[in-house]
Write a protein that holds these residues in place. Structure first.
Motif, PDB file in Angstrom:
ATOM      1  N   VAL A  90      -3.803  -9.983  -5.829  1.00 14.59           N
ATOM      2  CA  VAL A  90      -4.069  -8.578  -5.529  1.00 14.59           C
ATOM      3  C   VAL A  90      -3.844  -7.784  -6.807  1.00 14.59           C
ATOM      4  O   VAL A  90      -2.767  -7.839  -7.393  1.00 14.59           O
ATOM      5  CB  VAL A  90      -3.142  -8.067  -4.406  1.00 14.59           C
ATOM      6  N   LEU A  93      -3.845  -2.164  -4.300  1.00 13.84           N
ATOM      7  CA  LEU A  93      -3.939  -1.826  -2.882  1.00 13.84           C
ATOM      8  C   LEU A  93      -4.111  -0.323  -2.784  1.00 13.84           C
ATOM      9  O   LEU A  93      -3.207   0.438  -3.128  1.00 13.84           O
ATOM     10  CB  LEU A  93      -2.667  -2.229  -2.138  1.00 13.84           C
ATOM     11  N   ILE A  98      -8.997  -2.847  -1.338  1.00 16.06           N
ATOM     12  CA  ILE A  98      -8.175  -3.842  -2.025  1.00 16.06           C
ATOM     13  C   ILE A  98      -9.012  -4.386  -3.171  1.00 16.06           C
ATOM     14  O   ILE A  98     -10.164  -4.767  -2.974  1.00 16.06           O
ATOM     15  CB  ILE A  98      -7.793  -5.015  -1.102  1.00 16.06           C
TER      16      ILE A  98
END
Length: 148
Positions: A90, A93, A98
């Protein structure tokens, strides 16, 4: 990151790594993986990770994570037959989106072969309007980021 920094990424820079096997049909006429296959692998790795993390029923959910942006930087060729590692992390966020970074590695080599970028935007299945990332998804991905 710079191009040199991107090339120095290892599997350890990612939150999840999945082993896959290439197929005969993945090669193009030049004898290496067709560019479209990279995107199929990225999409599969992200969705498999979300499903195994606990996003219950992506096919029946009232929200959908749709691809709003994608890209790939190719560093070295990959080919059939090879086991590959698809790595996901990731990057960001947001409220409804995302951003993922994806690394593609020959399973028998340490250097990264390709670096992908993938942005999922969550939308309401019916209205197709952007909605906040579902709480279960946000919580699970925040845990992955915190575990780094």
């Amino acid at each position: 990151m710079t191009a040199d920094a991107d090339r120095s990424l290892t599997r350890d820079h990612f939150d999840q790594v999945t082993r896959v096997t290439t197929r005969w049909s993945d090669n193009d006429m030049y004898g290496h993986l067709n560019n479209a296959v990279y995107y199929e692998l990225f999409d599969s790795a992200i969705n498999a990770w979300l499903i195994t993390l606990g996003e219950a029923e992506p096919m029946g959910s009232s929200t959908l994570g749709v691809v709003a942006e994608s890209g790939c930087r190719f560093f070295r060729e990959l080919e059939y037959p090879r086991p590959l590692d698809v790595a996901v992390r990731v990057e960001r966020l947001g409220r409804s989106s995302i951003t993922y970074a994806l690394g593609l590695f020959d399973a028998e080599a340490s250097e990264i072969a390709a670096l992908g970028r993938w942005v999922h935007v969550y939308i309401d299945r019916e209205s197709r309007s952007a909605v906040p990332i579902p709480p279960v998804v946000r919580e699970l991905l925040e845990q992955a980021v915190a575990a780094r």
